[in-house]
Scaffold this active site. Structure first.
Site, short mmCIF file in Angstrom:
data_model
loop_
_atom_site.label_atom_id
_atom_site.label_comp_id
_atom_site.label_asym_id
_atom_site.label_seq_id
_atom_site.Cartn_x
_atom_site.Cartn_y
_atom_site.Cartn_z
N PHE A 297 -1.73 -8.51 2.90
CA PHE A 297 -1.10 -7.56 3.81
C PHE A 297 0.02 -6.83 3.10
O PHE A 297 0.52 -7.27 2.05
CB PHE A 297 -0.54 -8.28 5.05
CG PHE A 297 0.53 -9.29 4.74
CD1 PHE A 297 1.87 -8.94 4.77
CD2 PHE A 297 0.19 -10.60 4.41
CE1 PHE A 297 2.86 -9.88 4.47
CE2 PHE A 297 1.17 -11.55 4.11
CZ PHE A 297 2.50 -11.18 4.14
N CYS A 298 0.41 -5.68 3.65
CA CYS A 298 1.53 -4.89 3.13
C CYS A 298 2.15 -4.13 4.30
O CYS A 298 1.78 -4.33 5.45
CB CYS A 298 1.07 -3.95 2.02
SG CYS A 298 -0.22 -2.80 2.54
N THR A 299 3.07 -3.23 4.02
CA THR A 299 3.82 -2.56 5.08
C THR A 299 2.94 -1.73 6.01
O THR A 299 2.96 -1.90 7.22
CB THR A 299 4.91 -1.66 4.47
OG1 THR A 299 5.69 -2.41 3.54
CG2 THR A 299 5.82 -1.11 5.57
#
Length: 334
Positions: free
Chosen positions: A176-178
């Site tokens: 996951f990331c922003t």
């Protein structure tokens, strides 16, 4: 007070003539008074911008009418103040820099997981959960039981994978990331490396915070964002962190009470790392900022993103120089 709409957007799409989009896009943004930065490359578009609701709607409509830029992925949040000082459209080699040639999310990518299904996936004991963001982002918030690769830039992520992940041993990997864009590339990279079951959070952390109720959430802390808000809480409102204008690290109120903290000059994270020359420059910049405030003017030079961009350009120049030297060594010309 009219709320400022903050729009994070991206799309991987083949844009062979992306240079020609820059001028009309910049003109449109300036006319609509949209501030922030958009990146254009042959692989697509990426960035975060802000403006009033009408301006953001106009920008999204304009993009939707451009060949290949329809149905763009975007997420909205809100702020009481404009989080950007300038309007920029930049031409880049990549819209998110991994530095590995041949990684194309348009050809191969991991399995998208909706926010409503994310908790079930990451609660599976057979799933390895990896945060693809930088260490300073992870420090202020991440998902429960997520692994922190402790990277300073996204360029370091491939080396982390090489040293720590094994397609034979790690059968299921979730990342996951922003906002989702780094996961597009990181999952594409893992698929290229032979990992079979690779998942990523569709829409990123911001979409998860928007759609999942706080009482059901597995998110812990706040989410770092690349604008003057520094971080947002679970309600997507400005969080408790400020940012050191010298090193861009997020800082708490407790850290601001430290003797090492001098507004605009240093903080506990960087006080022992900055040179005397840098300190003098930061002191002068802060003086100019205070003068501008006294005159009720905006001091553009106080934008921390300007410092960040200068550092990025310097790092990129050094990398290119090192690559040229290595090439010369390999060919025996030095």
């Amino acid at each position: 007070m009219t709320k400022v709409v903050v729009c994070a957007l991206y799309k991987f799409v083949s844009l062979p003539h992306f240079e020609s989009i820059r001028a009309p896009l910049l003109a449109m943004m300036e006319q609509a008074e949209v501030k922030g930065t958009l990146l254009l490359a042959s692989e697509g578009i990426n960035g975060t911008v802000a403006g009033n609701q009408e301006a953001i709607e106009a920008l999204l409509a304009w993009l939707n009418n451009q060949n290949g830029l329809d149905n763009i992925v975007y997420k909205l949040s809100f702020d009481d103040e404009m989080p950007f000082y300038r309007t920029k459209v930049k031409l880049k080699n990549e819209i998110v820099t991994m530095g590995v040639e041949g990684i194309d999310p348009l050809k191969v990518v991991g399995t998208y997981v909706k926010p409503k299904d994310w908790n079930a996936l990451i609660s599976d004991p057979d799933v390895i959960l990896v945060d693809t963001r930088n260490d300073y982002e992870v420090q202020i918030g991440t998902f429960k039981n997520a692994i922190n690769p402790v990277t300073e830039t996204f360029r370091e992520f491939p080396e982390y994978v090489k040293q720590n992940l094994d397609p034979v041993k790690h059968k299921k990997v979730a990342m996951f990331c922003t906002g989702g864009i780094r996961c597009e590339k990181s999952t594409a990279y893992l698929k290229e490396q032979g990992f079979e079951e690779v998942y990523h959070l569709e829409g990123g952390i911001l979409k998860y915070l928007e759609e999942v109720k706080q009482e059901e959430s597995l998110w812990e802390g706040e989410c770092f964002v690349f604008d003057n808000r520094v971080a947002v809480n679970h309600e997507l409102k400005k969080g408790q962190y400020d940012q050191c204008n010298a090193c861009r690290m997020p800082i708490t109120e407790a850290e601001k009470r430290s003797p090492a903290y001098v507004q605009g000059v240093s903080c506990p994270h960087c006080v022992d790392k900055i040179s005397d020359e840098q300190r003098k420059r930061f002191v002068e910049r802060e003086r100019q900022v205070n003068l501008a405030k006294a005159r009720n003017e905006a001091h553009i030079g106080s934008d921390v993103n300007q410092v960040i961009e200068a550092r990025r350009e310097k790092k990129e120049a050094l990398r290119k120089l090192a690559a040229q030297k290595n090439k010369l060594k390999q060919t025996g010309t030095v």
